[in-house]
Scaffold this motif. Structure first.
Motif: not given
Length: 639
Positions: A83, A98-99, A122, A276-278, A281
């Motif tokens: 996390k 973020y996980t 994720s 999404s925020t990859l 992240d």
């Protein structure tokens, strides 16, 4: 048979046997299958049981070792839930968690050299990167990365061609300034040999997939997808030979240990992709700096409509007054300010702007021998010493930030140049905007002083070319799903009145909506003081109070190139914005259940006036009906 012979046979059997390991997202909707077969590594991806990526290749070739074949598995780590929490001002939400499930496959090649492949899965996608864990002080060089993304048959794609290096006006390419090819069959060869840029959007088996990269530092080049993708298999491509800082490295080279950037595969529904925020992240955490000088905002900018002749003392003073009237935080002074205005008068303007609660931004040419652009100041930022001298000088003049233009591509040495600029600017507490530049790839998380970057065929092109104006509606409804999905984008939007010598195809409400649709740490607006005088007071008030940082974002409706409707929250206010990318009327029913029974104000198109204001009441069932004019738009505000 002696013991040594027996061990050799066992080793050969193990080496030739297939290995497969499944990994899952925390919600078990995404499955990744890592395989080692015939001593070659690959992976595949499924979403809700449907294949998204078929068997795709993994590996790299170093000049001192091949990590694409002859691989054996040393160890597989257990899946671990990781996390991360962080705060960021320049993207679609400010507080992010973020996980993901993390698993590492430790390999060695035929000569015993080690490679780890790190996966993180994720709920919104898959990321993986390579790691050379051994220690070595000599420089290792990667000649090729064979990573691929192998899509099923009949996949559709939304892709932007990559410009060939040192082509275009004054040899200024590449700068990520082509139009996206929309809804094409995957596998089509790029019309430009340099390939396709990130982010690259695909639709396959009912699932949307967005490819990009993050975690890019000075030890790797920026990459793209190769021009050719036989059988829908897209492979990682490296930059072209000219894409280097003078005398610098092109392809990746480093000592060991060595981490590659993350390869990111965001996937799911269009809602998942847009929320999404990859891209941040997986970026490196923020460098340790005093962030008190970092302020998002909006900027007035004379050049976008009035061009070179507007860079003068009187016009700049007018645009400072314009920014002050609109409650905008910044005013940008563009190219050749050092001679058209001069340092002394620019300092006077900075002092004057301060009395109006406005800060100045100054333009610079990145210079170097990679193009023939004559605009200046030029040649002042090429070295650390030069940057610190100039940055310190303008900071003492009261300047808040810099816009640096005309970079030379994606080679490793050019990437180092970008990062060196960001680090030096942070030391002096200057904000940065990159133009004629590469995709930021999450740098705005690592370097919080990076406010925005162009890397888009922006509104500037509309002011030059009717063809660009004709394409703008479809273009703008593609960008939120692609270029602006993760990284701030300096499209320089919003011309509400008119563009000289160009017939604008978008309506005024469409243009107003772009102020919410597009994400940029500093939003440089294209409207002029003269144009704003024609805009009704209620729309001016909307722009005077519009936030520059968002707490939350919700996707409402849309399709790339056709429609985009988004909701963004700041404090206790929700802003809803929609744009129609097609020249047809559209009747929409928007699911605004989170705003049911709330009343707001709507700004939309009208047949007789520039813009109209009306009430925006969401019924108890949360279903709101709205009409969109051809190439039209709307904004709504709820408190």
């Amino acid at each position: 048979m002696n013991l040594k012979s027996f061990q050799t046979i066992i080793f050969l059997l193990l080496a030739s046997s297939a290995f497969s390991q499944k990994m899952f997202s925390p919600n078990h909707q995404i499955t990744v299958d890592f395989s080692l077969k015939n001593q070659q590594a690959s992976y595949s991806v499924s979403f809700q049981g449907k294949q998204v990526l078929e068997s795709s290749r993994l590996g790299l070739i170093r000049e001192d070792g091949d990590f694409t074949k002859g691989l054996t598995l040393l160890e597989t780590t257990k899946s671990v839930l990781i996390k991360d929490k962080y705060t960021i001002l320049t993207t679609k939400k400010s507080n992010i968690t973020y996980t993901a499930n993390r698993q590492v496959f430790k390999l060695k090649n035929a000569h015993g050299k080690k490679l780890d492949i790190i996966f993180q899965v994720s709920n919104d996608g898959v990321a993986f990167r390579y790691f050379f864990p051994e220690n070595a002080s000599d420089i290792k060089k990667i000649s090729e990365e064979i990573t691929s993304f192998n899509f099923p048959e009949a996949t559709k794609a939304w892709l932007q061609p990559m410009s060939d290096a040192q082509t275009g006006w004054e040899h200024c390419h590449p700068s990520y300034e082509e139009f996206y090819q929309k809804n094409i069959l995957a596998g089509i060869i790029s019309p430009i040999k340099a390939g396709w840029v990130y982010p690259a959007l695909f639709q396959t088996n009912g699932t949307w997939v967005l490819l990009t990269e993050a975690g890019l530092d000075g030890t790797y080049c920026a990459t793209r997808l190769r021009a050719e993708s036989p059988n829908n298999e897209y492979k990682i491509g490296f930059p072209q030979a000219p894409e280097v800082f003078t005398g610098g490295e092109l392809n990746p080279q480093s000592t060991l240990p060595w981490l590659s950037p993350w390869r990111i595969i965001a996937l799911g529904s269009l809602k998942t992709i847009t929320e999404s925020t990859l891209g941040t992240d997986l970026a490196k955490p923020a460098i340790k700096i005093d962030t008190s000088f970092i302020q998002t905002g909006k900027a007035s900018w004379s050049w976008i409509i009035k061009k070179d002749e507007s860079v003068n003392f009187d016009t700049t003073k007018d645009y400072i007054d314009f920014a002050a009237k609109m409650h905008w935080e910044y005013c940008l002074i563009d190219a050749d300010w050092d001679t058209r205005i001069g340092y002394d008068k620019t300092k006077w303007l900075a002092d004057y702007a301060k009395t109006k609660n406005v800060k100045l931004l100054l333009w610079y040419n990145s210079a170097g021998d990679w193009n023939t652009v004559k605009y200046h100041p030029k040649g002042l930022l090429l070295t650390h010493e030069g940057r610190m001298k100039e940055f310190t000088k303008i900071k003492e003049m009261g300047i808040a930030g810099v816009k640096i233009d005309f970079f030379g591509g994606d080679g490793q040495s050019m990437i180092k140049y970008y990062l060196d600029i960001l680090e030096d600017a942070a030391k002096v507490q200057l904000l940065v905007n990159f133009h004629g530049a590469t995709l930021p790839r999450g740098w705005h998380r690592t370097y919080p002083n990076l406010m925005t970057a162009e890397a888009v065929k922006g509104f500037e092109m509309v002011t030059f070319d009717q063809a660009a104006a004709d394409e703008q509606p479809a273009h703008c409804t593609t960008l939120p799903f692609t270029r602006n999905a993760f990284d701030p984008m300096d499209f320089t939007p919003m011309n509400l009145y008119k563009v000289p010598n160009i017939k604008r195809r978008t309506t005024s409400a469409f243009e107003l909506a772009l102020s919410v649709v597009f994400i940029s740490g500093i939003q440089h607006f294209a409207e002029s003081p003269e144009g704003m005088a024609h805009v009704p007071e209620f729309a001016q008030k909307f722009l005077q109070t519009l936030p520059s940082t968002w707490d939350e974002t919700r996707f409402i409706d849309g399709f790339p190139g056709k429609l985009f409707v988004i909701a963004r929250k700041s404090g206790n206010k929700w802003y809803i914005a929609g744009i129609n990318g097609e020249g047809i009327n559209k009747e929409l029913t928007l699911d605004l259940s989170f705003l049911k029974n709330k009343k707001g104000q709507l700004i939309s198109d009208d047949e007789t006036v520039l813009l109209k204001e009306s009430s925006f009441d969401v019924p108890a069932n949360g279903q709101y009906k709205i009409s969109l004019k051809p190439n039209g738009g709307f904004v709504g505000v709820f408190e």
